[in-house]
Design an enzyme around this catalytic site. Structure first.
Site, mmCIF file in Angstrom:
data_model
loop_
_atom_site.group_PDB
_atom_site.id
_atom_site.type_symbol
_atom_site.label_atom_id
_atom_site.label_comp_id
_atom_site.label_asym_id
_atom_site.label_seq_id
_atom_site.Cartn_x
_atom_site.Cartn_y
_atom_site.Cartn_z
ATOM 1 N N GLU A 225 -3.969 -0.578 2.432
ATOM 2 C CA GLU A 225 -4.835 -1.525 1.732
ATOM 3 C C GLU A 225 -4.072 -1.978 0.507
ATOM 4 O O GLU A 225 -3.980 -1.253 -0.482
ATOM 5 C CB GLU A 225 -6.125 -0.828 1.335
ATOM 6 C CG GLU A 225 -6.809 -0.241 2.552
ATOM 7 C CD GLU A 225 -8.261 0.073 2.308
ATOM 8 O OE1 GLU A 225 -8.669 0.098 1.135
ATOM 9 O OE2 GLU A 225 -8.970 0.285 3.291
ATOM 10 N N CYS A 259 -8.638 -5.599 -6.716
ATOM 11 C CA CYS A 259 -7.820 -6.164 -5.636
ATOM 12 C C CYS A 259 -8.388 -7.494 -5.139
ATOM 13 O O CYS A 259 -7.641 -8.380 -4.763
ATOM 14 C CB CYS A 259 -7.659 -5.180 -4.491
ATOM 15 S SG CYS A 259 -9.218 -4.593 -3.830
HETATM 16 P P1 NAD Z 1 0.939 1.092 -7.043
HETATM 17 O O1 NAD Z 1 1.353 0.635 -5.696
HETATM 18 O O2 NAD Z 1 1.901 1.006 -8.141
HETATM 19 O O3 NAD Z 1 0.508 2.640 -6.976
HETATM 20 C C1 NAD Z 1 -0.494 3.110 -6.112
HETATM 21 C C2 NAD Z 1 -0.222 4.574 -5.802
HETATM 22 O O4 NAD Z 1 0.972 4.687 -5.031
HETATM 23 C C3 NAD Z 1 0.012 5.440 -7.022
HETATM 24 O O5 NAD Z 1 -0.543 6.709 -6.772
HETATM 25 C C4 NAD Z 1 1.529 5.500 -7.119
HETATM 26 O O6 NAD Z 1 2.018 6.632 -7.781
HETATM 27 C C5 NAD Z 1 1.921 5.521 -5.665
HETATM 28 N N1 NAD Z 1 3.222 4.925 -5.344
HETATM 29 C C6 NAD Z 1 3.851 3.896 -5.971
HETATM 30 N N2 NAD Z 1 4.985 3.585 -5.312
HETATM 31 C C7 NAD Z 1 5.059 4.422 -4.245
HETATM 32 C C8 NAD Z 1 6.000 4.585 -3.170
HETATM 33 N N3 NAD Z 1 7.084 3.804 -3.073
HETATM 34 N N4 NAD Z 1 5.769 5.534 -2.250
HETATM 35 C C9 NAD Z 1 4.658 6.317 -2.319
HETATM 36 N N5 NAD Z 1 3.743 6.217 -3.310
HETATM 37 C C10 NAD Z 1 3.943 5.271 -4.255
HETATM 38 O O7 NAD Z 1 -0.428 0.330 -7.377
HETATM 39 P P2 NAD Z 1 -1.347 0.469 -8.674
HETATM 40 O O8 NAD Z 1 -0.704 -0.266 -9.804
HETATM 41 O O9 NAD Z 1 -1.762 1.873 -8.862
HETATM 42 O O10 NAD Z 1 -2.656 -0.333 -8.187
HETATM 43 C C11 NAD Z 1 -2.779 -1.705 -8.234
HETATM 44 C C12 NAD Z 1 -2.492 -2.331 -6.880
HETATM 45 O O11 NAD Z 1 -3.375 -1.788 -5.906
HETATM 46 C C13 NAD Z 1 -2.770 -3.819 -6.870
HETATM 47 O O12 NAD Z 1 -1.769 -4.467 -6.127
HETATM 48 C C14 NAD Z 1 -4.115 -3.924 -6.165
HETATM 49 O O13 NAD Z 1 -4.392 -5.158 -5.584
HETATM 50 C C15 NAD Z 1 -3.998 -2.829 -5.160
HETATM 51 N N6 NAD Z 1 -5.310 -2.416 -4.673
HETATM 52 C C16 NAD Z 1 -5.676 -2.760 -3.401
HETATM 53 C C17 NAD Z 1 -6.935 -2.421 -2.922
HETATM 54 C C18 NAD Z 1 -7.392 -2.794 -1.526
HETATM 55 O O14 NAD Z 1 -8.443 -2.333 -1.128
HETATM 56 N N7 NAD Z 1 -6.665 -3.586 -0.790
HETATM 57 C C19 NAD Z 1 -7.808 -1.726 -3.753
HETATM 58 C C20 NAD Z 1 -7.402 -1.380 -5.050
HETATM 59 C C21 NAD Z 1 -6.126 -1.731 -5.487
#
Ligand code: NAD
Length: 446
Positions: A225, A259
């Protein structure tokens, strides 16, 4: 020396607490004990599993206030919103549990054949900070009810509230079934590469792509997601007041850190003056402030990186000729004051990327085809919204998104999936099809 993650209040910079970062050795032990827990859990009958999970989430009720305050302090949203999020987790859980349990029951399909929905093994749940408990629970519940064990890595921005929730759930869950690990991207990567079977991820598109790469060698199952850059089209026959209210509320919700927040708006030029005026009036009533300021409805941005990104999108738009109707480039961290920008163009970052801040970004169109083509001109495809009367459904049919709505926000009616199109993800949760993605399908012919 032990490495720790510091949890910082984004409004004040105050240190709220620290957690120990999970080491590689600890992760190995955690994966082994999750595997052990899985072996027992998968034998527990589905109805019993469902009861145990529902009971564990209901037992969060006395901690409602505590979880909400901690969430507000850790990520900045106001108390009313945090209370709402925690309510959704606690009171929504029994319904989700039942929906999942129904979806993963074996089904006799005739001809002495049965479809079975079996657990996959260990599910790594990796979640973001913007809705720290909702996003995590949305993936933890179906994983566990389907019979998997879970290793949960919350965002490095919100470790404390995640710890509180997991500790409370674990008073009711068998040992080893739900374990939490702490760290940033590098730990997420190690978790993906560890001996897990499914990665259920909510977060950014870039992280999603990296996860996919790292999961490839084990052909691990993925639920992704990812981010969005949701468009809104306002047709000439739209109710201008309703459209303006939605545009502002959806652009500013959670300080724009949602999101499915509205990221860019295409309005018919015949009503654009009136729409922009109404948007600006409504937006100017919003106030920034910390979580415990009763007058504030836009909290701080989660961190300086995110603040700088939003500001750079505003600066870029202004440099390329956009018109600032409210707010604008003069901003002081950690807040972005309510900002309305008109005359955005396809080459601006505001239009191209996910801004994730409290900015209403507006462009005018002459012909509806131009609006549809700009709305679709994105690698993302999470949500898309149309405001209009006659003809709105024809426009909606042409939008490339997993969730499309007319005269309202996207998603959520009944047991429907939360689903993205294009690079907003694949593999989803919610609905019978979504719940079954936490399982291995087996066709048994007798
Ligand atoms: P992010 O991708 O930076 O981090 C999300 C999680 O993934 C964190 O726990 C982080 O530590 C981990 N992570 C980061 N890079 C990783 C990798 N390469 N491998 C494994 N784990 C990794 O996102 P964020 O800044 O925490 O959240 C914001 C983003 O999330 C926005 O793009 C938003 O649109 C999206 N989001 C999507 C939904 C949906 O339902 N589609 C819902 C909420 C947020």
């Amino acid at each position: 020396m032990t490495d720790t993650l510091k949890s910082i209040n984004p409004a004040t910079g105050e240190l709220l607490g620290e957690v120990k970062i999970t080491t590689s050795n600890e992760l190995t032990t955690i994966v082994a004990s999750a595997r052990l827990a899985f072996k027992t859990w998968r034998q527990v009958p589905l109805n019993e599993r469902a009861d145990i999970i529902a009971r564990a989430f209901s037992a969060l009720e006395p901690k409602h206030q505590e979880l909400a305050s901690l969430m507000s302090q850790e990520m900045g949203k106001d108390k009313r919103r945090s209370m709402g999020e925690v309510s959704g987790v606690i009171y929504g859980a029994p319904y989700s549990v039942q929906d999942v349990a129904m979806a993963v029951k074996p089904v006799d399909v005739g001809g002495n054949t049965q479809m079975q929905y079996l657990p996959l093994g260990i599910c790594a749940v990796i979640s973001p900070w913007n809705y720290p408990l909702a996003m995590a629970s949305n993936l933890i519940i179906p994983s566990l009810v389907a019979g998997n064990a879970v290793i949960f890595k919350p965002s490095e921005e919100t470790p404390l509230v995640a710890n509180e929730m997991v500790a409370a759930l674990n008073e009711y869950l068998p040992p080893g079934l739900l374990q939490i690990v702490h760290g940033a991207k590098d730990l997420g990567q190690k978790l993906v590469e560890s001996d897990v079977n499914l990665i259920a991820f909510t977060g950014s598109m870039l992280a999603g792509k990296d996860i996919m790469k790292r999961a490839a060698s084990g052909l691990k199952r993925l639920i992704m997601e990812l981010g969005g850059n949701d468009p809104m089209i306002v047709m000439a026959n739209a109710n201008i007041n309703a459209a303006a209210r939605f545009a502002v509320a959806s652009s500013f919700e959670n300080a724009g850190q949602m999101c499915i927040s509205t990221e860019r708006i295409y309005v018919d030029e015949r009503i654009a003056d009136a729409f922009e005026k109404r948007v600006t009036e409504i937006a100017s009533q919003y106030m920034v402030g910390p979580w415990n300021d009763a007058n504030a409805n836009i909290g701080p941005l989660i961190n300086v990186t995110q603040f700088n990104k939003v500001k750079s999108h505003i600066d870029d738009a202004v440099a390329k000729g956009a018109h600032v109707l409210l707010g604008g480039p003069a901003q002081q961290a950690p807040y972005i004051t309510p900002t309305v920008i008109a005359n955005i163009k396809p080459d601006m970052l505001l239009e191209q990327e996910e801004t994730f801040g409290p900015v209403v970004a507006i462009a005018r169109y002459q012909a509806i085809d131009e609006a549809i083509s700009r709305a679709n001109d994105s690698v993302y495809g999470l949500g898309a919204v149309v405001f209009g009367a006659q003809g709105a459904d024809i426009v909606a049919q042409q939008l490339e998104a997993g969730m499309v709505a007319i005269n309202q926000g996207v998603g959520g009616g009944g047991n429907t999936p939360w689903v993205g199109a294009k690079q907003s993800g694949f593999g989803y949760r919610g609905s019978v099809e979504g719940h079954r993605q936490f399982t291995q399908v087996r066709v048994l012919s007798k």
